[in-house]
Write a protein that holds these residues in place. Sequence first.
Motif, short mmCIF file in Angstrom:
data_model
loop_
_atom_site.label_atom_id
_atom_site.label_comp_id
_atom_site.label_asym_id
_atom_site.label_seq_id
_atom_site.Cartn_x
_atom_site.Cartn_y
_atom_site.Cartn_z
N PRO A 13 0.81 -1.22 0.00
CA PRO A 13 0.00 0.00 0.00
C PRO A 13 0.84 1.26 0.00
CG PRO A 13 -0.05 -1.08 2.15
CD PRO A 13 0.59 -2.03 1.20
N VAL A 14 2.12 1.17 0.30
CA VAL A 14 2.99 2.36 0.26
C VAL A 14 4.05 2.17 -0.82
CG1 VAL A 14 2.60 3.04 2.64
CG2 VAL A 14 4.40 1.38 2.14
N SER A 15 3.71 1.42 -1.86
CA SER A 15 4.64 1.15 -2.94
C SER A 15 5.09 2.44 -3.61
CB SER A 15 3.99 0.24 -3.96
OG SER A 15 4.70 0.26 -5.17
N PRO A 16 6.36 2.48 -4.09
CA PRO A 16 6.80 3.63 -4.89
C PRO A 16 5.92 3.89 -6.10
CG PRO A 16 8.69 2.34 -4.19
CD PRO A 16 7.46 1.55 -3.81
N THR A 20 4.20 10.13 -6.58
CA THR A 20 4.54 10.98 -7.72
C THR A 20 6.00 11.40 -7.59
OG1 THR A 20 2.29 11.81 -7.90
CG2 THR A 20 4.01 13.11 -8.95
N TRP A 21 6.78 11.14 -8.64
CA TRP A 21 8.20 11.44 -8.63
C TRP A 21 8.52 12.48 -9.70
CZ3 TRP A 21 10.30 9.04 -4.54
CH2 TRP A 21 9.72 7.86 -4.08
N GLU A 22 9.49 13.30 -9.41
CA GLU A 22 9.92 14.32 -10.37
C GLU A 22 10.69 13.72 -11.54
OE1 GLU A 22 12.99 18.15 -10.51
OE2 GLU A 22 12.05 17.60 -8.59
N CYS A 23 11.48 12.69 -11.26
CA CYS A 23 12.42 12.17 -12.26
C CYS A 23 12.07 10.78 -12.78
CB CYS A 23 13.84 12.14 -11.67
SG CYS A 23 14.43 13.75 -11.13
N PHE A 24 11.08 10.12 -12.20
CA PHE A 24 10.82 8.72 -12.53
C PHE A 24 9.34 8.44 -12.65
CE2 PHE A 24 14.83 8.84 -10.20
CZ PHE A 24 15.66 8.05 -10.99
N PHE A 50 16.83 13.79 -8.34
CA PHE A 50 17.14 12.43 -8.82
C PHE A 50 17.86 11.62 -7.75
CE2 PHE A 50 20.33 9.55 -10.45
CZ PHE A 50 19.69 8.83 -11.43
N TRP A 51 18.80 12.27 -7.06
CA TRP A 51 19.69 11.55 -6.15
C TRP A 51 19.02 11.10 -4.86
CZ3 TRP A 51 24.08 10.23 -8.42
CH2 TRP A 51 24.46 10.96 -9.57
N THR A 52 17.89 11.67 -4.54
CA THR A 52 17.11 11.19 -3.39
C THR A 52 15.98 10.28 -3.84
OG1 THR A 52 15.79 13.23 -3.44
CG2 THR A 52 17.65 13.17 -1.93
N GLU A 53 15.43 10.53 -5.03
CA GLU A 53 14.31 9.71 -5.50
C GLU A 53 14.74 8.30 -5.84
OE1 GLU A 53 11.34 13.15 -7.33
OE2 GLU A 53 12.26 11.67 -8.67
N LEU A 54 15.86 8.13 -6.55
CA LEU A 54 16.25 6.78 -6.97
C LEU A 54 16.44 5.84 -5.78
CD1 LEU A 54 16.97 4.78 -9.19
CD2 LEU A 54 19.34 5.59 -9.05
N PRO A 55 17.24 6.19 -4.76
CA PRO A 55 17.37 5.25 -3.65
C PRO A 55 16.06 5.06 -2.89
CG PRO A 55 18.48 7.31 -3.13
CD PRO A 55 18.13 7.36 -4.59
N ALA A 56 15.23 6.10 -2.82
CA ALA A 56 13.94 5.95 -2.14
C ALA A 56 13.07 4.93 -2.87
CB ALA A 56 13.22 7.30 -2.06
N ILE A 57 13.07 4.96 -4.20
CA ILE A 57 12.28 4.01 -4.98
C ILE A 57 12.82 2.59 -4.80
CG2 ILE A 57 11.76 3.28 -7.34
CD1 ILE A 57 11.70 6.32 -8.06
N VAL A 58 14.13 2.43 -4.98
CA VAL A 58 14.72 1.09 -4.92
C VAL A 58 14.57 0.50 -3.53
CG1 VAL A 58 16.86 -0.22 -5.16
CG2 VAL A 58 16.34 1.61 -6.78
#
Length: 298
Positions: A13-16, A20-24, A50-58
């Motif tokens: 339920p809290v999936s990436p 809403t992401w700026e870069c992905f 980008f540098w905070t979103e990517l690790p947050a998603i993964v």
Amino acid sequence: MSPDVAENSPQSPVSPADSTWECFDVDLSDGVAHVRLNRPEAYNSMVPAFWTELPAIVEGLDAAGTTRVMVLSSTGKHFSAGMDLAVFTEGGLGGASGVSEQGRRNAGLWLMVQHLQRSFTALANARFPVLAAVQGGCIGGAVDMVAAADCRYGTEDSFVCIQEINIAMTADVGTLQRLGRLVPEGVAREWAYTGDRIPAGRVREVGFFNETFADHEALVAGVLEIARRIAAQSPLAIWGTKEAISYARDHSTADALHQMAGWQSGMFQPGDMMEAFTAKGEKRAPVFEGLPPLPGAR
């Protein structure tokens, strides 16, 4: 992909994919997470977000335990032009904004470089394999990123360029630490010293690309098909395989065998193997339980 995989891979339920992401853009389907860079108008350059979103998603995908493989692809003409100038000009690399004392400013930069490095190390640390699909240019920081993936694929017209040397900079986010383990050391040195654009044929020839595809559409379709085949396997066995290969890369054979014995003594259980044999006998797709959520995952 068998629907049986989806039954054992419920979306968190809290999936990436719910954010809403700026870069992905992020899609989840049958255990496959498809993460796309989505700033084609700017050649998917790596802005501060980008540098905070990517690790947050993964890390979010990994924490939930339902992702079995991740495909990292892109949009537009080029996979990524690498580091955006905003990271340099908006205080992103200053690290210690507002600090005047030189030692502390230097310490801030040291911490910031490690922050950027961790963004790509998240790909290497994930329990699931990461497959990178490269179209057009893979430039500068984009090489650092795909070097941290498990496998890389490209279009026939794609190219790789370690751009940092062309702007009088030493690449610092993973290329120089990983590339020499993926291609012959002399090749890695040549690419890093010259800053040349390396065409897809040569990139595949030396093993940095597993395979090349005719165009972007065929690339994404082909890599997603490989991802589905991986997702159909036991996720626990895949995790163990990734751990073993990564450990063996950085340790002696004796140490790696010792690590494998320890892993197997704890993780090897008959359930998945019995399901694989039973499914084969019954001529159906096996149904495997997902990985356990990481502690603290919501």
